[in-house]
Enzyme design. Structure first.
Site, PDB file in Angstrom:
ATOM      1  N   PRO A 154       0.818  -1.216   0.000  1.00 59.36           N
ATOM      2  CG  PRO A 154       0.242  -0.762   2.232  1.00 59.36           C
ATOM      3  CD  PRO A 154       1.126  -1.644   1.386  1.00 59.36           C
ATOM      4  CG  ASN A 156       0.125   2.831   4.989  1.00 59.82           C
ATOM      5  OD1 ASN A 156       0.699   2.033   4.256  1.00 59.82           O
ATOM      6  ND2 ASN A 156      -0.507   2.445   6.079  1.00 59.82           N
ATOM      7  CE  LYS A 179       0.156  -3.265  -7.642  1.00 54.71           C
ATOM      8  NZ  LYS A 179      -0.234  -1.874  -7.315  1.00 54.71           N
ATOM      9  CB  ALA A 181       0.568   1.717  -3.435  1.00 53.50           C
ATOM     10  CD  GLU A 182      -2.923   1.775  -7.328  1.00 58.46           C
ATOM     11  OE1 GLU A 182      -2.093   0.976  -6.839  1.00 58.46           O
ATOM     12  OE2 GLU A 182      -4.152   1.579  -7.300  1.00 58.46           O
ATOM     13  N   PRO A 212      -4.392  -1.963  -9.680  1.00 59.71           N
ATOM     14  CG  PRO A 212      -6.438  -1.350  -8.741  1.00 59.71           C
ATOM     15  CD  PRO A 212      -5.260  -0.789  -9.472  1.00 59.71           C
ATOM     16  CB  SER A 232      -8.283  -2.023   1.847  1.00 58.13           C
ATOM     17  OG  SER A 232      -8.370  -2.580   0.564  1.00 58.13           O
ATOM     18  CD  GLU A 253       0.628  -8.559   8.193  1.00 62.06           C
ATOM     19  OE1 GLU A 253      -0.063  -8.061   9.099  1.00 62.06           O
ATOM     20  OE2 GLU A 253       1.316  -9.579   8.349  1.00 62.06           O
ATOM     21  CG  LEU A 254      -6.086  -7.806   5.350  1.00 58.87           C
ATOM     22  CD1 LEU A 254      -7.307  -8.686   5.228  1.00 58.87           C
ATOM     23  CD2 LEU A 254      -5.558  -7.412   3.976  1.00 58.87           C
ATOM     24  CB  CYS A 288      -2.596  -0.654   9.227  1.00 60.08           C
ATOM     25  SG  CYS A 288      -0.942  -1.104   9.697  1.00 60.08           S
ATOM     26  CD  GLU A 377      -8.257   0.787   7.977  1.00 59.95           C
ATOM     27  OE1 GLU A 377      -8.498   0.322   6.855  1.00 59.95           O
ATOM     28  OE2 GLU A 377      -7.230   0.520   8.619  1.00 59.95           O
ATOM     29  CG  PHE A 379      -6.184   4.506   6.270  1.00 64.05           C
ATOM     30  CD1 PHE A 379      -5.876   3.627   7.294  1.00 64.05           C
ATOM     31  CD2 PHE A 379      -5.255   4.657   5.239  1.00 64.05           C
ATOM     32  CE1 PHE A 379      -4.681   2.917   7.298  1.00 64.05           C
ATOM     33  CE2 PHE A 379      -4.055   3.955   5.236  1.00 64.05           C
ATOM     34  CZ  PHE A 379      -3.782   3.089   6.277  1.00 64.05           C
TER      35      PHE A 379
HETATM   36  P1  NAD Z   1      -5.570  -1.126  -1.229  1.00 63.30           P
HETATM   37  O1  NAD Z   1      -6.050  -2.383  -0.652  1.00 63.30           O
HETATM   38  O2  NAD Z   1      -6.498  -0.296  -2.008  1.00 63.30           O
HETATM   39  O3  NAD Z   1      -4.304  -1.388  -2.187  1.00 63.30           O
HETATM   40  C1  NAD Z   1      -3.172  -2.079  -1.752  1.00 63.30           C
HETATM   41  C2  NAD Z   1      -2.440  -2.653  -2.949  1.00 63.30           C
HETATM   42  O4  NAD Z   1      -3.260  -3.632  -3.569  1.00 63.30           O
HETATM   43  C3  NAD Z   1      -2.089  -1.645  -4.034  1.00 63.30           C
HETATM   44  O5  NAD Z   1      -0.806  -1.953  -4.504  1.00 63.30           O
HETATM   45  C4  NAD Z   1      -3.150  -1.921  -5.108  1.00 63.30           C
HETATM   46  O6  NAD Z   1      -2.741  -1.589  -6.417  1.00 63.30           O
HETATM   47  C5  NAD Z   1      -3.317  -3.420  -4.980  1.00 63.30           C
HETATM   48  N1  NAD Z   1      -4.606  -3.947  -5.449  1.00 63.30           N
HETATM   49  C6  NAD Z   1      -5.806  -3.322  -5.480  1.00 63.30           C
HETATM   50  N2  NAD Z   1      -6.757  -4.165  -5.934  1.00 63.30           N
HETATM   51  C7  NAD Z   1      -6.139  -5.347  -6.203  1.00 63.30           C
HETATM   52  C8  NAD Z   1      -6.606  -6.616  -6.672  1.00 63.30           C
HETATM   53  N3  NAD Z   1      -7.888  -6.844  -6.954  1.00 63.30           N
HETATM   54  N4  NAD Z   1      -5.718  -7.618  -6.808  1.00 63.30           N
HETATM   55  C9  NAD Z   1      -4.410  -7.437  -6.494  1.00 63.30           C
HETATM   56  N5  NAD Z   1      -3.915  -6.252  -6.059  1.00 63.30           N
HETATM   57  C10 NAD Z   1      -4.776  -5.213  -5.898  1.00 63.30           C
HETATM   58  O7  NAD Z   1      -4.956  -0.383   0.043  1.00 63.30           O
HETATM   59  P2  NAD Z   1      -4.425   1.097   0.139  1.00 63.30           P
HETATM   60  O8  NAD Z   1      -5.606   1.983   0.003  1.00 63.30           O
HETATM   61  O9  NAD Z   1      -3.250   1.287  -0.742  1.00 63.30           O
HETATM   62  O10 NAD Z   1      -3.871   1.105   1.649  1.00 63.30           O
HETATM   63  C11 NAD Z   1      -4.652   1.375   2.740  1.00 63.30           C
HETATM   64  C12 NAD Z   1      -5.085   0.122   3.457  1.00 63.30           C
HETATM   65  O11 NAD Z   1      -3.962  -0.684   3.808  1.00 63.30           O
HETATM   66  C13 NAD Z   1      -5.768   0.414   4.765  1.00 63.30           C
HETATM   67  O12 NAD Z   1      -6.940  -0.362   4.885  1.00 63.30           O
HETATM   68  C14 NAD Z   1      -4.769  -0.011   5.834  1.00 63.30           C
HETATM   69  O13 NAD Z   1      -5.303  -0.373   7.043  1.00 63.30           O
HETATM   70  C15 NAD Z   1      -4.070  -1.122   5.160  1.00 63.30           C
HETATM   71  N6  NAD Z   1      -2.729  -1.323   5.729  1.00 63.30           N
HETATM   72  C16 NAD Z   1      -2.520  -2.409   6.552  1.00 63.30           C
HETATM   73  C17 NAD Z   1      -1.285  -2.637   7.135  1.00 63.30           C
HETATM   74  C18 NAD Z   1      -1.044  -3.823   8.018  1.00 63.30           C
HETATM   75  O14 NAD Z   1       0.097  -4.151   8.256  1.00 63.30           O
HETATM   76  N7  NAD Z   1      -2.052  -4.502   8.502  1.00 63.30           N
HETATM   77  C19 NAD Z   1      -0.236  -1.743   6.876  1.00 63.30           C
HETATM   78  C20 NAD Z   1      -0.466  -0.659   6.056  1.00 63.30           C
HETATM   79  C21 NAD Z   1      -1.731  -0.462   5.476  1.00 63.30           C
END
Ligand code: NAD
Length: 473
Positions: A154, A156, A179, A181-182, A212, A232, A253-254, A288, A377, A379
């Site tokens: 992601p 952050n 990969k 985050a974009e 994605p 997420s 890790e969500l 997170c 959440e 965020f």
């Molecule tokens: P996101 O889930 O939108 O995207 C995360 C990554 O997944 C990006 O690289 C995105 O391009 C990719 N992605 C999106 N759709 C996909 C798909 N269908 N298949 C495969 N890859 C795909 O998350 P975000 O908005 O970048 O980050 C915020 C979220 O991350 C928050 O919910 C936060 O709580 C969570 N987070 C969790 C932790 C942890 O350790 N638990 C740490 C940091 C962030």
């Protein structure tokens, strides 16, 4: 002039086969930073092929057959190079993710470097067992590398997420495709240069920028053996479902909605207030494990609110920003929802400044745990303060959430601390402290916060497969 970046495959830079690119923006000033290559299905195919090849070469002496000592030396070299390039990496991270340079340079970089050094050091802890179940057989287990690991991360903490996945995966002898985050692809690309400089064999580390669809292509590719994902809960569920088609290993890790419980017998309320504010307002709440639900026992409730209001204004000086306009709208929408639900606004609630996507440090009080602002959440820098009375109610409220990433509790009664810690359904519990992390401390959630651990030896082992070997004597 705008920067143009390519994909990093097999230690070479190449445009995506479709020649598609997308633009990234500095969220602090809304200026364009780079035109970034967008990897399509064909690029994923190529990256998986070269990574598989680098992995399969093990019999002829490539990555996986390097001795643990050699892999450790190379990881150590990466850490040294990160030290040398600390200013450059911190600048990139600050620009890309809208962090202050100070936070990137003083907080993120040292932690990232320590993660690499930690895994360079614990490589020797990949060890099997000698088993004595029958006098006629000699049996033992081996922990072997899994193969091609895809890390999907992601925005952050882009660099921290990169090293948290890449370092244990490499330490265990795997090859990786990252990969990022974009919104924040640049630090992963900067790291690619360091891997070449350090002398990593071609194909061992690859970086595919994209959105994605790129992530989805990696999850669906049969040549990828494990997906290490942080992001997420919504996307985590999709990834788990897609990965199931080829029975790939997945670590997730969500999200979170972590409780921070302040009992009336807290040793030092001022310290607890500072930690509570830091947990929610640092990096504009885009963490997170942020303790966004602050449960405060009635006897110290008023006192907490007064101190938290005064402390929160410090965070408006640092002028952080959310990652995008979309995220700003989302956070502002939740603030409106909170008001509509009847939560009381103590401070904040508005956009911070006119440029960038920052939001004021915002505190809602008299929040009910059933409200959307307490369950979903956000965020962003939004704290929900919820009053309670007694240990039982604290535990019930803390666990009344779909998430289970982290929790903190503050009390001077050590027996109570132990009881409450055991009752909390959470991957981490901090007692009389908050948000403490270390490369050796496993981090990950339960319930809808996912499964699998980042960091620690537990993470290292999750990048290995156990083989049982039996020899007839
Ligand atoms: P996101 O889930 O939108 O995207 C995360 C990554 O997944 C990006 O690289 C995105 O391009 C990719 N992605 C999106 N759709 C996909 C798909 N269908 N298949 C495969 N890859 C795909 O998350 P975000 O908005 O970048 O980050 C915020 C979220 O991350 C928050 O919910 C936060 O709580 C969570 N987070 C969790 C932790 C942890 O350790 N638990 C740490 C940091 C962030």
């Amino acid at each position: 002039m705008e920067l143009v970046t390519d994909l990093f495959i097999n230690n070479e830079w190449r445009a995506s086969i479709s020649k598609q690119r997308f633009q990234t923006v500095n969220p602090a000033n809304e200026q364009a930073i780079a035109m970034v290559a967008e990897a399509g299905v064909e690029d994923v195919e190529l990256a998986v092929q070269v990574a598989s090849c680098a992995f399969a070469l093990q019999s002829t002496g490539a990555w996986s057959t390097l001795t643990a000592k050699e892999r450790s030396r190379l990881l150590g070299r990466i850490a040294d190079l990160m030290e040398e390039h600390r200013e450059e990496l911190a600048t990139i991270e600050a620009l890309d993710a809208g962090k202050s340079y100070r936070a990137a340079f003083e907080d993120d970089l040292p932690f990232c470097i320590s993660i690499i050094r930690y895994y360079a050091g614990v490589i020797g802890q990949i060890e099997g067992k000698y088993l004595q179940f029958h006098h006629a057989y000699t049996a033992y287990t081996r922990h072997e590398a899994i193969g091609v690991v895809a890390a999907i991360t992601p925005w952050n903490y882009p660099l921290m997420m990169f090293v948290s996945k890449v370092a244990p995966a490499l330490a265990a002898g795997n090859v990786v495709i990252v990969k990022p985050a974009e919104e924040t692809p640049l630090s992963a690309l900067a790291m690619s240069k360091l891997f070449v400089k350090a002398g990593f064999p071609a194909g061992v580390v690859n970086v595919l920028t994209g959105g994605p669809a790129t992530g989805e292509a990696l999850v669906e590719h049969p040549g990828v053996q494990k997906i290490a994902f942080t992001g997420s809960t919504e996307v985590g569920k999709k990834i788990a479902a897609n990965a199931a088609k080829s029975l790939k290993r997945v670590s997730l890790e969500l999200g979170g909605k972590s409780p921070n419980i302040i009992f009336a017998d807290v040793l030092n309320l001022e310290e607890a207030v500072s930690a509570a504010c830091n947990s929610v307002f640092y990096h504009q709440g885009q963490t997170c494990c942020a303790g966004t639900r602050v449960l405060v026992e009635k006897n110290v409730y008023q006192n907490f609110l007064e101190q938290a209001k005064s402390k929160s204004s410090d965070y408006n000086q640092e002028k952080g920003t959310l990652i995008s306009k979309k995220q700003l709208e989302r956070v502002c929408n939740y603030i409106s929802i909170g008001k509509e639900e009847g939560a009381k606004l103590l401070c904040g609630g508005k956009q911070l400044g006119s440029v960038g996507f920052g939001v004021e440090a915002t505190i809602f009080y008299d929040v009910k745990n059933s409200m959307r602002i307490a369950q979903e959440e956000i965020f962003g820098p939004v704290m929900c303060v919820i009053p309670f009375e007694g240990e039982e109610e604290a535990i019930a409220l803390a666990n009344d959430t779909q998430y289970g990433l982290a929790a903190a509790l503050w009390t001077s009664d050590s027996m109570k601390a132990n009881r409450v810690m055991r009752a909390l359904k959470s991957g981490t519990v901090w007692i009389n402290c908050s948000d403490i992390s270390d490369p050796s401390l496993p981090f990950g959630g339960v319930k809808m916060s996912g499964y699998g651990k980042d960091l620690g030896v537990d993470s290292l082992q999750s990048y290995t497969e156990v083989k049982s070997v039996v020899l007839k004597n």
